[in-house]
Design a protein around this motif. Structure first.
Motif, PDB file in Angstrom:
ATOM      1  N   ILE A  40       0.866  -1.176   0.000  1.00 39.17           N
ATOM      2  CA  ILE A  40       0.000   0.000   0.000  1.00 39.17           C
ATOM      3  C   ILE A  40       0.901   1.224   0.000  1.00 39.17           C
ATOM      4  O   ILE A  40       1.803   1.351   0.829  1.00 39.17           O
ATOM      5  CB  ILE A  40      -0.928   0.053   1.233  1.00 39.17           C
ATOM      6  N   LYS A  41       0.670   2.123  -0.959  1.00 36.84           N
ATOM      7  CA  LYS A  41       1.450   3.354  -1.034  1.00 36.84           C
ATOM      8  C   LYS A  41       0.501   4.539  -1.076  1.00 36.84           C
ATOM      9  O   LYS A  41      -0.370   4.615  -1.933  1.00 36.84           O
ATOM     10  CB  LYS A  41       2.342   3.353  -2.279  1.00 36.84           C
ATOM     11  N   SER A  42       0.700   5.457  -0.147  1.00 32.76           N
ATOM     12  CA  SER A  42      -0.066   6.700  -0.146  1.00 32.76           C
ATOM     13  C   SER A  42       0.677   7.729  -1.001  1.00 32.76           C
ATOM     14  O   SER A  42       1.612   7.395  -1.722  1.00 32.76           O
ATOM     15  CB  SER A  42      -0.254   7.187   1.292  1.00 32.76           C
ATOM     16  N   GLY A  43       0.243   8.971  -0.915  1.00 26.71           N
ATOM     17  CA  GLY A  43       0.842  10.016  -1.730  1.00 26.71           C
ATOM     18  C   GLY A  43       1.890  10.827  -0.987  1.00 26.71           C
ATOM     19  O   GLY A  43       2.406  10.413   0.043  1.00 26.71           O
ATOM     20  N   ALA A  44       2.160  12.011  -1.514  1.00 29.42           N
ATOM     21  CA  ALA A  44       3.217  12.863  -0.975  1.00 29.42           C
ATOM     22  C   ALA A  44       2.905  13.303   0.460  1.00 29.42           C
ATOM     23  O   ALA A  44       1.747  13.506   0.836  1.00 29.42           O
ATOM     24  CB  ALA A  44       3.396  14.084  -1.873  1.00 29.42           C
ATOM     25  N   LYS A  45       3.958  13.488   1.255  1.00 28.65           N
ATOM     26  CA  LYS A  45       3.791  13.869   2.656  1.00 28.65           C
ATOM     27  C   LYS A  45       3.121  15.225   2.801  1.00 28.65           C
ATOM     28  O   LYS A  45       2.397  15.469   3.763  1.00 28.65           O
ATOM     29  CB  LYS A  45       5.150  13.864   3.362  1.00 28.65           C
ATOM     30  N   TRP A  46       3.358  16.147   1.832  1.00 27.42           N
ATOM     31  CA  TRP A  46       2.771  17.481   1.951  1.00 27.42           C
ATOM     32  C   TRP A  46       1.248  17.443   1.816  1.00 27.42           C
ATOM     33  O   TRP A  46       0.566  18.422   2.156  1.00 27.42           O
ATOM     34  CB  TRP A  46       3.388  18.443   0.943  1.00 27.42           C
ATOM     35  N   ARG A  48      -0.639  15.420   3.535  1.00 25.23           N
ATOM     36  CA  ARG A  48      -1.172  14.770   4.730  1.00 25.23           C
ATOM     37  C   ARG A  48      -2.447  15.434   5.271  1.00 25.23           C
ATOM     38  O   ARG A  48      -3.368  14.725   5.702  1.00 25.23           O
ATOM     39  CB  ARG A  48      -0.103  14.716   5.828  1.00 25.23           C
ATOM     40  N   PRO A  49      -2.579  16.786   5.265  1.00 26.73           N
ATOM     41  CA  PRO A  49      -3.850  17.375   5.733  1.00 26.73           C
ATOM     42  C   PRO A  49      -5.056  16.881   4.941  1.00 26.73           C
ATOM     43  O   PRO A  49      -6.118  16.629   5.509  1.00 26.73           O
ATOM     44  CB  PRO A  49      -3.619  18.881   5.555  1.00 26.73           C
ATOM     45  N   PHE A  50      -4.887  16.724   3.617  1.00 23.72           N
ATOM     46  CA  PHE A  50      -5.983  16.190   2.799  1.00 23.72           C
ATOM     47  C   PHE A  50      -6.295  14.755   3.183  1.00 23.72           C
ATOM     48  O   PHE A  50      -7.460  14.375   3.342  1.00 23.72           O
ATOM     49  CB  PHE A  50      -5.621  16.263   1.318  1.00 23.72           C
ATOM     50  N   TYR A  51      -5.261  13.925   3.366  1.00 23.48           N
ATOM     51  CA  TYR A  51      -5.489  12.523   3.730  1.00 23.48           C
ATOM     52  C   TYR A  51      -6.143  12.406   5.104  1.00 23.48           C
ATOM     53  O   TYR A  51      -6.971  11.523   5.333  1.00 23.48           O
ATOM     54  CB  TYR A  51      -4.167  11.753   3.710  1.00 23.48           C
ATOM     55  N   THR A  52      -5.751  13.279   6.015  1.00 24.17           N
ATOM     56  CA  THR A  52      -6.347  13.243   7.354  1.00 24.17           C
ATOM     57  C   THR A  52      -7.844  13.533   7.288  1.00 24.17           C
ATOM     58  O   THR A  52      -8.654  12.867   7.940  1.00 24.17           O
ATOM     59  CB  THR A  52      -5.649  14.260   8.276  1.00 24.17           C
ATOM     60  N   LEU A  53      -8.230  14.522   6.473  1.00 24.06           N
ATOM     61  CA  LEU A  53      -9.651  14.820   6.278  1.00 24.06           C
ATOM     62  C   LEU A  53     -10.348  13.657   5.577  1.00 24.06           C
ATOM     63  O   LEU A  53     -11.425  13.230   5.994  1.00 24.06           O
ATOM     64  CB  LEU A  53      -9.804  16.094   5.450  1.00 24.06           C
ATOM     65  N   ALA A  54      -9.729  13.137   4.516  1.00 19.82           N
ATOM     66  CA  ALA A  54     -10.341  12.045   3.759  1.00 19.82           C
ATOM     67  C   ALA A  54     -10.531  10.808   4.627  1.00 19.82           C
ATOM     68  O   ALA A  54     -11.536  10.096   4.508  1.00 19.82           O
ATOM     69  CB  ALA A  54      -9.484  11.720   2.542  1.00 19.82           C
ATOM     70  N   ALA A  55      -9.570  10.531   5.528  1.00 17.14           N
ATOM     71  CA  ALA A  55      -9.673   9.355   6.389  1.00 17.14           C
ATOM     72  C   ALA A  55     -10.880   9.443   7.315  1.00 17.14           C
ATOM     73  O   ALA A  55     -11.522   8.433   7.624  1.00 17.14           O
ATOM     74  CB  ALA A  55      -8.388   9.185   7.205  1.00 17.14           C
ATOM     75  N   LYS A  56     -11.209  10.648   7.764  1.00 21.09           N
ATOM     76  CA  LYS A  56     -12.376  10.831   8.622  1.00 21.09           C
ATOM     77  C   LYS A  56     -13.666  10.517   7.867  1.00 21.09           C
ATOM     78  O   LYS A  56     -14.688  10.185   8.485  1.00 21.09           O
ATOM     79  CB  LYS A  56     -12.416  12.258   9.166  1.00 21.09           C
ATOM     80  N   MET A  57     -13.632  10.635   6.555  1.00 15.99           N
ATOM     81  CA  MET A  57     -14.792  10.346   5.717  1.00 15.99           C
ATOM     82  C   MET A  57     -14.687   8.970   5.064  1.00 15.99           C
ATOM     83  O   MET A  57     -15.360   8.697   4.076  1.00 15.99           O
ATOM     84  CB  MET A  57     -14.948  11.440   4.655  1.00 15.99           C
ATOM     85  N   ARG A  58     -13.817   8.131   5.612  1.00 14.22           N
ATOM     86  CA  ARG A  58     -13.673   6.735   5.156  1.00 14.22           C
ATOM     87  C   ARG A  58     -13.386   6.681   3.653  1.00 14.22           C
ATOM     88  O   ARG A  58     -14.049   5.982   2.888  1.00 14.22           O
ATOM     89  CB  ARG A  58     -14.928   5.920   5.511  1.00 14.22           C
ATOM     90  N   PHE A  59     -12.334   7.424   3.281  1.00 12.35           N
ATOM     91  CA  PHE A  59     -11.927   7.499   1.877  1.00 12.35           C
ATOM     92  C   PHE A  59     -10.437   7.170   1.824  1.00 12.35           C
ATOM     93  O   PHE A  59     -10.024   6.090   2.219  1.00 12.35           O
ATOM     94  CB  PHE A  59     -12.281   8.877   1.321  1.00 12.35           C
ATOM     95  N   ARG A  99      -7.932   1.563   8.851  1.00 12.83           N
ATOM     96  CA  ARG A  99      -8.384   2.599   7.935  1.00 12.83           C
ATOM     97  C   ARG A  99      -9.455   2.017   7.024  1.00 12.83           C
ATOM     98  O   ARG A  99      -9.472   0.815   6.749  1.00 12.83           O
ATOM     99  CB  ARG A  99      -7.221   3.127   7.098  1.00 12.83           C
ATOM    100  N   HIS A 100     -10.322   2.896   6.520  1.00 13.67           N
ATOM    101  CA  HIS A 100     -11.478   2.449   5.748  1.00 13.67           C
ATOM    102  C   HIS A 100     -11.524   3.153   4.395  1.00 13.67           C
ATOM    103  O   HIS A 100     -11.023   4.270   4.226  1.00 13.67           O
ATOM    104  CB  HIS A 100     -12.771   2.731   6.523  1.00 13.67           C
TER     105      HIS A 100
END
Length: 203
Positions: A40-46, A48-59, A99-100
């Motif tokens: 599993i590979k996520s995206g760029a570290k910069w 992270r705020p977007f991923y943190t929001l997306a994770a709360k919405m199970r994305f 994570r979901h």
């Protein structure tokens, strides 16, 4: 017929028999499976705020990893309108926290697309195009996308799209389903990639 049989018509019979069984999805009879994501590979570290929001919405989510256990559940249900919808629920069991990644799919039989709402509540929408290869694998590619803001939807500029390619097959030598998902943006680069295998289980 299920939404995927309706969408693919004669091509549904060209899927590997195990994929036909997987995507039959009778109403209120969930398909449940367990497996492992070898990568599993996520995206760029910069981002992270977007991923943190997306994770709360199970994305999407910020974690990357190898050999991560996961489960997938697909349930076909009848909406009040009479339309059939398939709920996708994927859970990835990272050491720190699960994570979901949720989605809700219906079809447009006229345009021959799957209508995919991503997240709970939905954060993005995407058209999906389903095709079957000569080898009997299923390939899914994204089309037009929209931002979802409560009851409002607005078109997403192509430079911001997360272009999706999914390949799902069945490995007869190991008796497992295989999955490879790539979500890529032409400007930013990789948004997420995961690849692994799974087997159907009784829930």
């Amino acid at each position: 017929m299920t939404i995927y049989q309706t969408l693919l018509e004669d091509d549904f019979a060209r899927l590997h028999p195990m994929l036909q069984q997987r995507y039959a999805l009778p109403v209120d009879e969930p398909f449940f499976a367990q497996g492992v994501m070898h990568q599993i590979k996520s995206g760029a570290k910069w981002m992270r705020p977007f991923y943190t929001l997306a994770a709360k919405m199970r994305f999407l989510f910020p974690e990357s990893g190898e050999d991560v256990p996961f489960t997938i559940s697909n349930t076909c249900r009848v909406l009040p309108s009479g339309e059939l919808e398939v709920l996708w629920e994927r859970t990835f069991y990272f050491p720190q926290k699960p994570r979901h990644f949720d989605a809700r799919m219906t079809i447009d039989p006229i345009q021959k697309i799957v209508k995919d709402y991503l997240g709970t509540p939905a954060l993005f929408y995407s058209d999906l195009h389903f095709t079957v290869t000569r080898a009997g694998t299923l390939v899914i590619r994204s089309g037009k996308q929209r931002f979802v803001l409560s009851c409002f939807e607005c078109p997403m500029p192509r430079l911001l799209e997360g272009r999706v390619i999914v390949e799902e097959g069945f490995d007869e030598s190991k008796n497992v389903f295989t999955i490879h998902v790539s979500i890529h943006n032409p400007f930013i680069g990789r948004l997420m990639m995961y690849a692994g295998e799974f087997t159907q289980q009784s829930k």
